[in-house]
Design a protein around this motif. Structure first.
Motif, PDB file in Angstrom:
ATOM      1  N   CYS A  70      25.275 -44.885 102.236  1.00 33.16           N
ATOM      2  CA  CYS A  70      25.973 -44.368 101.063  1.00 33.16           C
ATOM      3  C   CYS A  70      26.755 -43.127 101.467  1.00 33.16           C
ATOM      4  O   CYS A  70      26.199 -42.184 102.040  1.00 33.16           O
ATOM      5  N   VAL A  71      28.047 -43.160 101.176  1.00 32.53           N
ATOM      6  CA  VAL A  71      28.952 -42.075 101.557  1.00 32.53           C
ATOM      7  C   VAL A  71      29.614 -41.535 100.290  1.00 32.53           C
ATOM      8  O   VAL A  71      30.045 -42.299  99.434  1.00 32.53           O
ATOM      9  N   VAL A  72      29.683 -40.221 100.181  1.00 34.68           N
ATOM     10  CA  VAL A  72      30.311 -39.599  99.019  1.00 34.68           C
ATOM     11  C   VAL A  72      31.585 -38.891  99.460  1.00 34.68           C
ATOM     12  O   VAL A  72      31.562 -38.034 100.343  1.00 34.68           O
ATOM     13  N   TYR A  73      32.705 -39.266  98.833  1.00 38.93           N
ATOM     14  CA  TYR A  73      33.976 -38.579  99.065  1.00 38.93           C
ATOM     15  C   TYR A  73      34.071 -37.417  98.079  1.00 38.93           C
ATOM     16  O   TYR A  73      34.078 -37.628  96.862  1.00 38.93           O
ATOM     17  N   THR A  74      34.134 -36.198  98.582  1.00 34.60           N
ATOM     18  CA  THR A  74      34.156 -35.032  97.706  1.00 34.60           C
ATOM     19  C   THR A  74      35.170 -34.003  98.169  1.00 34.60           C
ATOM     20  O   THR A  74      35.399 -33.841  99.370  1.00 34.60           O
ATOM     21  N   GLY A  75      35.751 -33.312  97.211  1.00 39.23           N
ATOM     22  CA  GLY A  75      36.678 -32.230  97.523  1.00 39.23           C
ATOM     23  C   GLY A  75      36.002 -30.879  97.557  1.00 39.23           C
ATOM     24  O   GLY A  75      36.655 -29.850  97.769  1.00 39.23           O
ATOM     25  N   ASP A  76      34.684 -30.868  97.361  1.00 36.07           N
ATOM     26  CA  ASP A  76      33.919 -29.619  97.433  1.00 36.07           C
ATOM     27  C   ASP A  76      33.549 -29.360  98.888  1.00 36.07           C
ATOM     28  O   ASP A  76      32.665 -30.021  99.438  1.00 36.07           O
ATOM     29  N   HIS A  77      34.208 -28.393  99.494  1.00 32.23           N
ATOM     30  CA  HIS A  77      34.082 -28.194 100.935  1.00 32.23           C
ATOM     31  C   HIS A  77      32.743 -27.602 101.362  1.00 32.23           C
ATOM     32  O   HIS A  77      32.405 -27.636 102.546  1.00 32.23           O
ATOM     33  N   ASP A  78      31.985 -27.060 100.408  1.00 30.13           N
ATOM     34  CA  ASP A  78      30.661 -26.542 100.753  1.00 30.13           C
ATOM     35  C   ASP A  78      29.582 -27.611 100.607  1.00 30.13           C
ATOM     36  O   ASP A  78      28.402 -27.353 100.852  1.00 30.13           O
ATOM     37  N   ALA A  79      29.993 -28.824 100.225  1.00 31.40           N
ATOM     38  CA  ALA A  79      29.029 -29.906 100.047  1.00 31.40           C
ATOM     39  C   ALA A  79      28.562 -30.444 101.394  1.00 31.40           C
ATOM     40  O   ALA A  79      29.352 -30.606 102.325  1.00 31.40           O
ATOM     41  N   VAL A 103      32.063 -37.164 103.127  1.00 30.49           N
ATOM     42  CA  VAL A 103      33.424 -37.122 103.657  1.00 30.49           C
ATOM     43  C   VAL A 103      34.203 -36.117 102.811  1.00 30.49           C
ATOM     44  O   VAL A 103      34.353 -36.300 101.602  1.00 30.49           O
ATOM     45  N   HIS A 104      34.659 -35.034 103.437  1.00 33.13           N
ATOM     46  CA  HIS A 104      35.373 -33.996 102.709  1.00 33.13           C
ATOM     47  C   HIS A 104      36.842 -34.367 102.514  1.00 33.13           C
ATOM     48  O   HIS A 104      37.483 -34.878 103.430  1.00 33.13           O
ATOM     49  N   LEU A 105      37.333 -34.103 101.309  1.00 38.85           N
ATOM     50  CA  LEU A 105      38.735 -34.349 100.965  1.00 38.85           C
ATOM     51  C   LEU A 105      39.461 -33.011 100.856  1.00 38.85           C
ATOM     52  O   LEU A 105      38.964 -32.092 100.206  1.00 38.85           O
ATOM     53  N   TYR A 106      40.645 -32.941 101.464  1.00 35.72           N
ATOM     54  CA  TYR A 106      41.383 -31.677 101.493  1.00 35.72           C
ATOM     55  C   TYR A 106      42.655 -31.712 100.649  1.00 35.72           C
ATOM     56  O   TYR A 106      43.401 -30.739 100.611  1.00 35.72           O
ATOM     57  N   LYS A 107      42.893 -32.814  99.951  1.00 32.80           N
ATOM     58  CA  LYS A 107      44.097 -32.951  99.135  1.00 32.80           C
ATOM     59  C   LYS A 107      43.755 -33.033  97.642  1.00 32.80           C
ATOM     60  O   LYS A 107      44.504 -33.599  96.865  1.00 32.80           O
ATOM     61  N   ARG A 108      42.629 -32.463  97.255  1.00 33.04           N
ATOM     62  CA  ARG A 108      42.173 -32.616  95.873  1.00 33.04           C
ATOM     63  C   ARG A 108      43.103 -31.968  94.857  1.00 33.04           C
ATOM     64  O   ARG A 108      43.113 -32.332  93.678  1.00 33.04           O
ATOM     65  N   LYS A 109      43.916 -31.030  95.288  1.00 33.27           N
ATOM     66  CA  LYS A 109      44.822 -30.365  94.356  1.00 33.27           C
ATOM     67  C   LYS A 109      45.769 -31.367  93.682  1.00 33.27           C
ATOM     68  O   LYS A 109      46.286 -31.119  92.593  1.00 33.27           O
ATOM     69  N   TRP A 110      45.981 -32.526  94.332  1.00 38.05           N
ATOM     70  CA  TRP A 110      46.906 -33.516  93.788  1.00 38.05           C
ATOM     71  C   TRP A 110      46.336 -34.261  92.582  1.00 38.05           C
ATOM     72  O   TRP A 110      47.053 -35.022  91.925  1.00 38.05           O
ATOM     73  N   ILE A 111      45.047 -34.041  92.267  1.00 31.65           N
ATOM     74  CA  ILE A 111      44.488 -34.628  91.047  1.00 31.65           C
ATOM     75  C   ILE A 111      44.078 -33.544  90.055  1.00 31.65           C
ATOM     76  O   ILE A 111      43.527 -33.847  88.994  1.00 31.65           O
TER      77      ILE A 111
END
Length: 467
Positions: A70-79, A103-111
């Motif tokens: 199980c993998v979680v895609y998150t934009g929370d970089h401290d996760a 898996v950290h997401l670095y483009k979350r500002k686009w949502i």
């Protein structure tokens, strides 16, 4: 004419090169799909019902298909795997079998809604496609599981060869939204400037209809769409046109733990609890104004009630809304009667629910209403908005007995508050008991059973082949 051809050549070459690059990336990552489930949940710190669904879904997949990561895609970089597993327990009481990969997401500002002052809905949707591209290029699972309602990501996941599963809390666009714009009603998602103008309102209706068409196309890519209520189910069936792939799975509500709380509680003062994120659609100001109106009409021989706001803030906009609520409380001279509890732990939430006699909810067209169920399970009589989930699924009679109140206007909310305060103890306990019994229909155990039954045909335990 010759010069025009010369100018268009570089543009054509650029478009062709971009297409080839996208095609190459898709083919490469399709071959690299891993035996796993990727949960697309960019905000893993929102603290709401959607996050509870995420962790219960992760746990259910771990139980049903232990061979899948199980993998979680998150934009929370401290996760991290450790902090997310700890958060699932501390915040929601959900103990995962294994810590999820991150898996950290670095483009979350686009949502982020603040990125788009205008045309927010379509821009966020297109931004989610870009964000899902980043996610799937970083890690390509066999199963793509959207738990946040980003339907525009489904065609992207489809290109990457993923089986697409979603848990949809509410449709991004609904027929109710269209009717409100047509009626020129001003709300949090319909600016007053637009509502006052017939021309702008008609333009927005056209925009909404075009978006509805697009939303239906992208949503139809889902191999399985779980929805959380009768209201959501009816809208998604109409919009996506895949009724045979839609399953209603009521969200997980902590009914078993909350049902252990005593029904009898102190009524001096009587506590009214409001559990919701400080988002605009939650209409906290209506609750505060209704409370103020009820206090003014309160009989002199009755103790003054106390209103407790409990919720989390996702961003700066939510923080500003919370501060505005506090400022309005001071203007109404209710400082000593209103409390604010931000980002509380799960144990703190249970303690607050255990002391409340009333639970208040005021979101229009709330898709389901987990907080309403939690009020009922804890023994607090609900006052919920007379629409969608609370009206259609939750605040219904149980064994012929009333389980709570439904309201729409400020006056109706104030009347409901006064009705409960003036209610004899025996009648209040009878209603609270009926509400608690009704809440048992929406338990976590029921969620796990229905969830596993829904995903089992797609996510078989016997084979998870990557082809």
């Amino acid at each position: 004419m010759a010069s025009l051809r010369i100018l268009t050549l570089p543009l054509t070459t650029l478009i062709l090169a971009l297409f080839v690059r996208i095609l190459f990336a898709v083919v490469y990552h399709r071959r690299k799909r891993r035996n796993s489930v990727g949960f697309f949940h960019p905000y893993t710190n929102d603290g709401g019902g959607g996050e509870r669904v995420l962790w219960c879904a992760v746990k259910a997949v771990q139980e049903e298909s232990p061979d899948l990561d199980c993998v979680v895609y998150t934009g929370d970089h401290d996760a991290s795997p450790e902090t997310l597993a700890a958060r699932a327990i501390d915040r929601f009481g959900v103990e995962l079998i294994r810590r999820p990969k991150v898996v950290h997401l670095y483009k979350r500002k686009w949502i982020d809604e603040t990125t788009y002052p205008r045309f927010t809905m379509i821009c966020q949707s297109l931004g989610s496609m870009y964000l899902s591209w980043e996610a799937l290029c970083a890690y390509t699972p066999l199963y793509y599981f959207d738990t946040s309602g980003y339907a525009f990501t489904y065609p992207v996941a489809w290109m990457f060869g993923c089986k697409i599963i979603c848990y949809t809390h509410y449709p991004t666009i609904s027929l109710d939204m269209l009717s409100r714009v047509n009626a020129r009603n001003s709300m949090y998602n319909n600016d007053t400037l637009i509502a006052k103008s017939a021309f702008f309102s008609q333009c927005k209706v056209i925009y909404y209809k075009l978006f509805s068409l697009m939303y239906g196309i992208v949503g139809s890519h889902a191999h399985l769409a779980m929805v959380n209520s009768s209201w959501t189910q009816s809208h998604i069936q109409t919009l996506w046109g895949i009724p045979d792939r839609i399953k209603r799975v009521y969200p997980p509500c902590d009914t078993s733990g909350l049902q252990m709380l005593a029904l009898e509680r102190s009524m001096e003062p009587i506590k009214i609890i409001s559990v919701a994120q400080f988002r605009p659609e939650k209409a906290h100001l209506l609750q505060l104004e209704a409370f103020a109106a009820a206090v003014k009409l309160l009989d002199s021989d009755l103790p003054r009630p106390k209103l407790q706001f409990v919720g989390s803030c996702r961003n700066e906009a939510d923080e500003k809304r919370l501060q505005h609520l506090k400022d309005r409380t001071k203007e109404l001279k209710l400082d000593s009667d209103v409390e604010f509890h931000k980002n509380v732990t799960y144990s703190e939430l249970v303690s607050l629910l255990g002391g409340a006699a009333v639970g208040i909810h005021s979101m229009v067209d709330e898709h389901f209403g987990i907080s309403v169920v939690e009020y009922m399970a804890a023994g607090a009589i609900p006052i919920a908005h007379n629409s969608a989930g609370p009206m259609m699924d939750i605040v219904l009679p149980e064994d012929g007995k009333q389980t709570g109140f439904l309201a729409k206007t400020l006056e109706e909310y104030a009347d409901a508050i006064l009705s409960i305060i003036r209610m004899p103890a025996s009648q209040r306990l009878e209603m609270a008991a009926a509400a608690r019994k009704r809440a048992s229909h929406f338990s976590e155990q029921r969620f796990y059973q229905d969830f596993k039954s829904a995903v089992r045909p797609i996510m078989s335990n016997t084979t998870h082949s990557v082809t």
